[in-house]
Design a protein around this motif. Structure first.
Motif, PDB file in Angstrom:
ATOM      1  N   MET A   1      -9.828 -56.408   4.191  1.00 53.26           N
ATOM      2  CA  MET A   1     -11.319 -57.090   3.665  1.00 53.26           C
ATOM      3  C   MET A   1     -11.239 -57.220   1.932  1.00 53.26           C
ATOM      4  O   MET A   1     -11.985 -56.845   1.377  1.00 53.26           O
ATOM      5  CB  MET A   1     -12.237 -56.451   4.237  1.00 53.26           C
ATOM      6  CG  MET A   1     -12.893 -56.683   5.470  1.00 53.26           C
ATOM      7  SD  MET A   1     -14.288 -55.812   6.052  1.00 53.26           S
ATOM      8  CE  MET A   1     -13.544 -54.051   6.179  1.00 53.26           C
ATOM      9  N   VAL A 254     -20.958 -55.023   6.603  1.00 48.13           N
ATOM     10  CA  VAL A 254     -19.714 -54.541   7.441  1.00 48.13           C
ATOM     11  C   VAL A 254     -20.144 -53.218   8.005  1.00 48.13           C
ATOM     12  O   VAL A 254     -20.961 -52.448   7.324  1.00 48.13           O
ATOM     13  CB  VAL A 254     -18.460 -54.221   6.302  1.00 48.13           C
ATOM     14  CG1 VAL A 254     -17.491 -53.623   7.144  1.00 48.13           C
ATOM     15  CG2 VAL A 254     -18.147 -55.632   5.689  1.00 48.13           C
ATOM     16  N   GLY A 288     -11.035 -56.705   9.048  1.00 46.27           N
ATOM     17  CA  GLY A 288     -12.287 -57.391   9.019  1.00 46.27           C
ATOM     18  C   GLY A 288     -12.704 -58.419  10.357  1.00 46.27           C
ATOM     19  O   GLY A 288     -11.995 -58.343  11.042  1.00 46.27           O
TER      20      GLY A 288
END
Ligand SMILES: Nc1ncnc2c1ncn2[C@@H]1O[C@H](COP(=O)(O)OP(=O)(O)OP(=O)(O)O)[C@@H](O)[C@H]1O
Ligand SMILES: [Mg+2]
Length: 391
Positions: A1, A254, A288
């Motif tokens: 990410m 997240v 991610g």
């Protein structure tokens, strides 16, 4: 990410992404400030814990709480060379200047500066500082110049506390790494604080130090425990550790899988510095875009360990002498985070007395402490495991 900003960045005293699991200490401090602000009694707080558990960030939080009340706050970090008289004079001077801004200094602060001057002369503390006063305060004979550090500090703290009370505010001295003060200096500090607390003046010390501090207090310990709230700062429990990891990610939209959190908790035992390092590496490894999985953590574990070995652990280990390393290695060979000093000596083929100087220097340097008679322990969490990898 990598596209996101990595929200975990561990470092000594660096602001935590989430100050998790310390609600009790924070509210205890909050209550103390409130009480003192209302002219009631409040006890100074001493945070005691291993390396990297979050003592410094908590002190900073205390600073912020007191500052929000309009208090004057000073942060002081002791080291092996700290002289208490010099440190106290510096703290007092800045506090007096902050309490008597600009043109008010000659009017409000002059008598306090006179007592400070007496203290500086008696304790041969170099005066001055970045701010020039514009006038030379006269020492006040008979104040803060008895030659008894406890009494003189009490005089000094009293005028500072009084000045704060007159201005309708308070003073916080946050003193970090307090275990570096020589044992003979701790008692005078306690005496001085005892005096201001008896007068219910709005001046408190928030201290932080390694557990060796408790050993240094020796016989003064029970006295100290009446004056200070001693707060043991330990690793985070499961819930707080999860929060420390998950909430900064949440802000970036997240999410951590529970199994990923479990994996980190397992590898770190909930120690804040380690949580942050593992969080940072897991974040880097996760493709991610909005999840951190158990597999991401498994990929990140060797990286995080390597970072810790080269940073957090190495900075401590690299400053030791050969003899100290041999002692540390002998401790690690016995397996746990703590062991009997006599067994360490035996492992080195020596008597306890022959290695006592090395043991003492490791304590003085803040690498070890003695939690009980004939017991020696690492101040750095999981240091035994690092040593086994390293040696
Ligand atoms: N409650 C917490 N939640 C999340 N992160 C934390 C927490 N406490 C500390 N941290 C993080 O852990 C790291 C170590 O914190 P800190 O430097 O305050 O530890 P310390 O006890 O002062 O260590 P040392 O004894 O080495 O000075 C920092 O990066 C900090 O941001
Ligand atoms: Mg610290």
């Amino acid at each position: 990410m990598e596209a996101h900003r990595n929200p975990y960045s561990p470092g000594a005293g660096s602001p935590p992404p989430a100050l998790a699991g310390r609600d009790n200490e924070i509210s205890e401090f909050d209550v103390t400030v409130q009480r003192l602000a209302r002219g009631r009694a409040g006890r100074s707080q001493m945070l005691v814990g291993l390396r990297g558990v979050g003592k410094t960030v908590l002190l900073r939080k205390f600073n912020a709480i007191a500052a929000q009340q309009g208090w004057v706050c000073q942060h002081y970090e002791c080291d092996e060379g700290t002289d208490l008289a010099q440190a106290a004079a510096r703290l007092a001077r800045t506090a007096i200047l902050d309490l008597s801004p600009g043109k008010r200094l000659a009017e409000w602060g002059a008598s306090a500066l006179g007592v400070l001057k007496s203290f500086q002369l008696a304790w041969e503390v170099p005066g001055g500082g970045a701010v020039t006063l514009g006038f030379e305060p006269d020492p006040v004979p008979g104040r803060a110049d008895s030659g008894d550090l406890g009494r003189d500090l009490a005089d000094l703290f009293r005028v500072v506390g009084q000045l704060a009370q007159d201005q309708g505010t308070g003073v916080l001295f946050a003193i970090d790494e307090i275990q570096y003060l020589p044992a003979a200096r701790l008692t005078p500090l306690l005496m001085a604080l005892h005096e201001v607390s008896q007068l219910q003046l709005p001046l408190i010390v928030a201290g932080a130090g390694l557990p060796s501090l408790l050993g240094l207090l020796g016989e003064a310990r029970s006295y100290a425990e009446r004056l200070f709230v001693f707060s043991p700062i330990e690793s985070l429990n499961r819930e707080a550790a999860f929060e420390a990891l998950a909430s900064p990610a949440e802000e970036e939209n997240v999410e951590w899988e529970t199994s990923a959190l479990e994996e980190v908790l397992d590898a770190t035992s909930g120690y804040p510095y380690f949580l942050q390092e593992f969080g940072m590496q897991a974040w880097r490894m996760a493709p991610g875009p909005d999840r951190i999985t158990r597999q991401d953590v498994i990929t990140a574990v060797p990286l995080a360990k390597e970072q810790l070995d080269q940073g957090f652990f190495a900075v401590r280990f690299d400053r030791t002498t050969r003899a100290e390393r041999e002692y540390l290695a002998a401790m690690a060979s016995l397996g746990a985070q703590d062991c009997r000093s006599s067994e360490v000596a035996r492992a080195l083929g020596k008597t306890t007395r022959q290695v006592s100087t090395i043991r003492d220097s490791l304590i003085k340097r803040g690498l070890c402490f003695s939690p009980a008679h004939d017991v020696i322990a690492f101040t750095v969490p999981m240091f035994n495991e690092f040593l086994k990898r390293r040696l």
